[in-house]
Design a protein around this motif. Structure first.
Motif, PDB file in Angstrom:
ATOM      1  N   PHE A  39     -22.011  20.048  75.640  1.00  0.00           N
ATOM      2  CA  PHE A  39     -23.541  19.930  76.066  1.00  0.00           C
ATOM      3  C   PHE A  39     -24.232  19.335  75.060  1.00  0.00           C
ATOM      4  N   VAL A  40     -24.932  18.461  74.900  1.00  0.00           N
ATOM      5  CA  VAL A  40     -25.694  17.767  73.850  1.00  0.00           C
ATOM      6  C   VAL A  40     -27.113  18.091  73.947  1.00  0.00           C
ATOM      7  N   ASP A  41     -27.678  19.014  73.310  1.00  0.00           N
ATOM      8  CA  ASP A  41     -29.033  19.492  73.450  1.00  0.00           C
ATOM      9  C   ASP A  41     -29.961  18.324  72.640  1.00  0.00           C
ATOM     10  N   ASP A  42     -30.881  17.734  73.380  1.00  0.00           N
ATOM     11  CA  ASP A  42     -31.522  16.715  72.707  1.00  0.00           C
ATOM     12  C   ASP A  42     -32.884  17.143  72.486  1.00  0.00           C
ATOM     13  N   GLY A  43     -33.056  18.051  71.548  1.00  0.00           N
ATOM     14  CA  GLY A  43     -34.130  18.337  71.011  1.00  0.00           C
ATOM     15  C   GLY A  43     -34.997  19.517  72.072  1.00  0.00           C
ATOM     16  N   SER A  44     -34.298  20.364  72.865  1.00  0.00           N
ATOM     17  CA  SER A  44     -35.119  21.073  73.914  1.00  0.00           C
ATOM     18  C   SER A  44     -36.214  21.925  73.294  1.00  0.00           C
ATOM     19  N   VAL A  57     -19.968  31.264  73.615  1.00  0.00           N
ATOM     20  CA  VAL A  57     -19.482  32.613  73.583  1.00  0.00           C
ATOM     21  C   VAL A  57     -18.700  32.964  74.797  1.00  0.00           C
ATOM     22  N   GLN A  58     -19.352  32.801  76.021  1.00  0.00           N
ATOM     23  CA  GLN A  58     -18.778  33.289  77.078  1.00  0.00           C
ATOM     24  C   GLN A  58     -17.662  32.241  77.580  1.00  0.00           C
ATOM     25  N   TYR A  59     -17.828  31.048  77.367  1.00  0.00           N
ATOM     26  CA  TYR A  59     -16.640  30.127  77.915  1.00  0.00           C
ATOM     27  C   TYR A  59     -16.103  29.380  76.662  1.00  0.00           C
ATOM     28  N   GLU A  60     -14.692  29.413  76.548  1.00  0.00           N
ATOM     29  CA  GLU A  60     -14.104  28.695  75.462  1.00  0.00           C
ATOM     30  C   GLU A  60     -14.392  27.191  75.552  1.00  0.00           C
ATOM     31  N   GLN A  61     -14.435  26.811  76.753  1.00  0.00           N
ATOM     32  CA  GLN A  61     -14.570  25.361  77.153  1.00  0.00           C
ATOM     33  C   GLN A  61     -15.844  24.776  76.675  1.00  0.00           C
ATOM     34  N   VAL A  62     -16.942  25.546  76.432  1.00  0.00           N
ATOM     35  CA  VAL A  62     -18.327  25.178  76.070  1.00  0.00           C
ATOM     36  C   VAL A  62     -18.551  24.845  74.764  1.00  0.00           C
ATOM     37  N   LYS A  63     -18.963  23.662  74.326  1.00  0.00           N
ATOM     38  CA  LYS A  63     -18.791  23.053  73.045  1.00  0.00           C
ATOM     39  C   LYS A  63     -20.211  22.454  73.107  1.00  0.00           C
ATOM     40  N   PRO A  64     -21.377  23.205  72.610  1.00  0.00           N
ATOM     41  CA  PRO A  64     -22.760  22.702  72.281  1.00  0.00           C
ATOM     42  C   PRO A  64     -22.949  21.792  71.045  1.00  0.00           C
ATOM     43  N   ILE A  65     -23.553  20.617  71.085  1.00  0.00           N
ATOM     44  CA  ILE A  65     -24.322  20.087  69.780  1.00  0.00           C
ATOM     45  C   ILE A  65     -25.641  20.024  70.156  1.00  0.00           C
ATOM     46  N   PHE A  66     -26.219  20.372  69.092  1.00  0.00           N
ATOM     47  CA  PHE A  66     -27.486  20.444  68.929  1.00  0.00           C
ATOM     48  C   PHE A  66     -28.107  19.018  68.001  1.00  0.00           C
ATOM     49  N   LEU A  67     -28.809  18.267  68.656  1.00  0.00           N
ATOM     50  CA  LEU A  67     -29.546  16.887  67.975  1.00  0.00           C
ATOM     51  C   LEU A  67     -30.702  17.621  66.975  1.00  0.00           C
ATOM     52  N   THR A  78     -24.385   9.122  73.791  1.00  0.00           N
ATOM     53  CA  THR A  78     -23.713   8.469  72.934  1.00  0.00           C
ATOM     54  C   THR A  78     -22.913   9.396  72.129  1.00  0.00           C
ATOM     55  N   CYS A  79     -23.870  10.569  71.586  1.00  0.00           N
ATOM     56  CA  CYS A  79     -23.302  11.715  70.931  1.00  0.00           C
ATOM     57  C   CYS A  79     -22.173  12.275  71.407  1.00  0.00           C
ATOM     58  N   GLY A  80     -22.382  12.573  72.773  1.00  0.00           N
ATOM     59  CA  GLY A  80     -21.343  13.291  73.437  1.00  0.00           C
ATOM     60  C   GLY A  80     -19.981  12.526  73.561  1.00  0.00           C
ATOM     61  N   LEU A  81     -20.186  11.318  73.613  1.00  0.00           N
ATOM     62  CA  LEU A  81     -19.039  10.200  73.687  1.00  0.00           C
ATOM     63  C   LEU A  81     -18.240  10.120  72.230  1.00  0.00           C
ATOM     64  N   PRO A 297     -28.548   5.691  61.284  1.00  0.00           N
ATOM     65  CA  PRO A 297     -27.758   6.264  62.201  1.00  0.00           C
ATOM     66  C   PRO A 297     -28.236   6.499  63.426  1.00  0.00           C
ATOM     67  N   LEU A 298     -27.467   6.331  64.598  1.00  0.00           N
ATOM     68  CA  LEU A 298     -28.272   6.445  65.987  1.00  0.00           C
ATOM     69  C   LEU A 298     -28.723   7.964  66.267  1.00  0.00           C
ATOM     70  N   TYR A 299     -28.108   9.263  65.302  1.00  0.00           N
ATOM     71  CA  TYR A 299     -28.666  10.371  65.705  1.00  0.00           C
ATOM     72  C   TYR A 299     -28.228  11.332  64.499  1.00  0.00           C
ATOM     73  N   LEU A 300     -28.874  12.396  64.524  1.00  0.00           N
ATOM     74  CA  LEU A 300     -28.372  13.455  63.508  1.00  0.00           C
ATOM     75  C   LEU A 300     -28.400  14.774  64.283  1.00  0.00           C
ATOM     76  N   THR A 301     -27.284  15.424  63.907  1.00  0.00           N
ATOM     77  CA  THR A 301     -27.242  16.824  64.592  1.00  0.00           C
ATOM     78  C   THR A 301     -27.912  17.676  63.530  1.00  0.00           C
ATOM     79  N   ARG A 302     -28.262  18.629  64.105  1.00  0.00           N
ATOM     80  CA  ARG A 302     -28.932  19.822  63.655  1.00  0.00           C
ATOM     81  C   ARG A 302     -28.190  20.388  62.296  1.00  0.00           C
ATOM     82  N   GLU A 303     -26.925  20.566  62.450  1.00  0.00           N
ATOM     83  CA  GLU A 303     -26.181  20.925  61.296  1.00  0.00           C
ATOM     84  C   GLU A 303     -26.205  19.881  60.185  1.00  0.00           C
ATOM     85  N   GLU A 304     -26.112  18.535  60.716  1.00  0.00           N
ATOM     86  CA  GLU A 304     -26.526  17.670  59.567  1.00  0.00           C
ATOM     87  C   GLU A 304     -27.682  17.674  58.883  1.00  0.00           C
ATOM     88  N   ARG A 305     -28.456  17.820  59.685  1.00  0.00           N
ATOM     89  CA  ARG A 305     -30.072  17.895  59.183  1.00  0.00           C
ATOM     90  C   ARG A 305     -30.028  19.114  58.094  1.00  0.00           C
TER      91      ARG A 305
END
Length: 313
Positions: A39-44, A57-67, A78-81, A297-305
């Protein structure tokens, strides 16, 4: 075991995330594939980010990315790809209009040897007549203007083979129209028609403004025809102005200069409008060049910021 990456852009979808995740998990656990759900959270601005953290935490397959902020649907994809590691990568929306039940069908087409499986909406439940009409004629107009074919009714619900995904990730332009970009890749492709159901909950975040920008990106990003049309239009009016010059001379010789005032005013307004239109088209292209040469850069993640902010202290 082959691995599948499922990439989902998210913008204020708090009411859909849990149901969507459950639906995808139920479908994919019945297949023979390992999978990750990116999941790529686009600044929700709602509770989407909080829900995604709980789902990870509930699903090991879920990998969120926060822009770091809202970049738009195409950049989020693009970030997800960029972060997808699967042998096949599927992009889809999380509002249930891209049915998770079709995932095994997409994977079946991939196993048949297709490197790109593009879904085509034959119909969308609950969509207004106006949107259906504008979508239909937009794709006709786009294919008429561009050398790159885009399937009418095409959506961002598609499967990409690892090779196709890697090739697409090399495209780094800022004004992105991924449906057109996929068409330029040249990989073995097939289509999968489907009927899109209504959203599970909430309202579409794809406003008229965002749709207009995406439409403009599709036209200007893959065609120089507007510039050529500007040249042809200018040539036609240049010829017309020569004919008008003959009319002006005729009026002058017969002493009817004052009576031509209406003609002059109409022509001034007409030619000024055409010139401004041509300058506007040129400005759109120049503006896009300006964006690209800055090479940001096309985007920055929250962690990079946060990391960058920490280094600056």
């Amino acid at each position: 075991m082959k691995k599948v990456s499922i990439v989902v852009p998210v913008f204020n979808e708090e009411k859909n995330l849990v149901h969507f995740t459950q639906a995808v998990h139920e479908v994919m656990t019945k297949t023979s594939y390992a999978f990750e759900l990116i999941f790529v959270d686009d600044g929700s601005s709602d509770d989407s980010s909080k829900i995604l953290e709980e789902l990870s935490v509930q699903y090991e397959q879920v990998k969120p990315i926060f822009l770091s902020h809202n970049y738009g649907h195409q950049i989020a994809l693009t970030c997800g790809l960029d972060h997808a590691k699967g042998d096949a990568v599927i992009t889809m929306d999380g509002d249930m209009q891209h049915p998770p039940a079709l995932l095994p069908v997409l994977l079946g087409k991939w196993e048949e040897g297709y490197e790109v499986v593009q879904t085509i909406r034959e119909a969308t439940e609950g969509v207004s007549f106006f949107k259906k009409l504008t979508s239909k004629y937009y794709y006709r107009f786009l294919n008429m203007m561009s050398e790159t074919k885009v399937y009418p009714g095409g959506s961002d619900f598609r499967l990409l083979d690892r090779k196709a995904c890697d090739a697409l990730c090399r495209y780094r332009e800022h004004d992105r129209f991924i449906r057109g970009m996929v068409g330029t890749l040249g990989f073995k492709q097939t289509i999968l028609p489907f009927t899109a159901p209504e959203r599970f909950a909430g309202e579409s975040k794809f406003s008229v403004k965002k749709m207009s920008k995406l439409a403009m990106d599709g036209i200007l990003g893959y065609s120089v025809v507007p510039l050529r049309l500007s040249f042809y239009l200018g040539s036609v009016f240049a010829l017309f102005s020569i004919l008008l010059l003959g009319h002006v001379i005729w009026e002058f010789l017969h002493g009817n200069v004052v009576t031509g005032w209406t003609t002059i005013m109409v022509c001034v307004v007409l030619f000024s409008g055409v010139q401004l239109m041509i300058l506007g088209i040129m400005g759109e292209y120049i503006g896009r060049i300006f964006k690209e040469v800055k090479n940001r850069p096309l985007y920055l993640t929250r962690e990079e910021r946060e990391k960058t902010a920490g280094q600056g202290e």
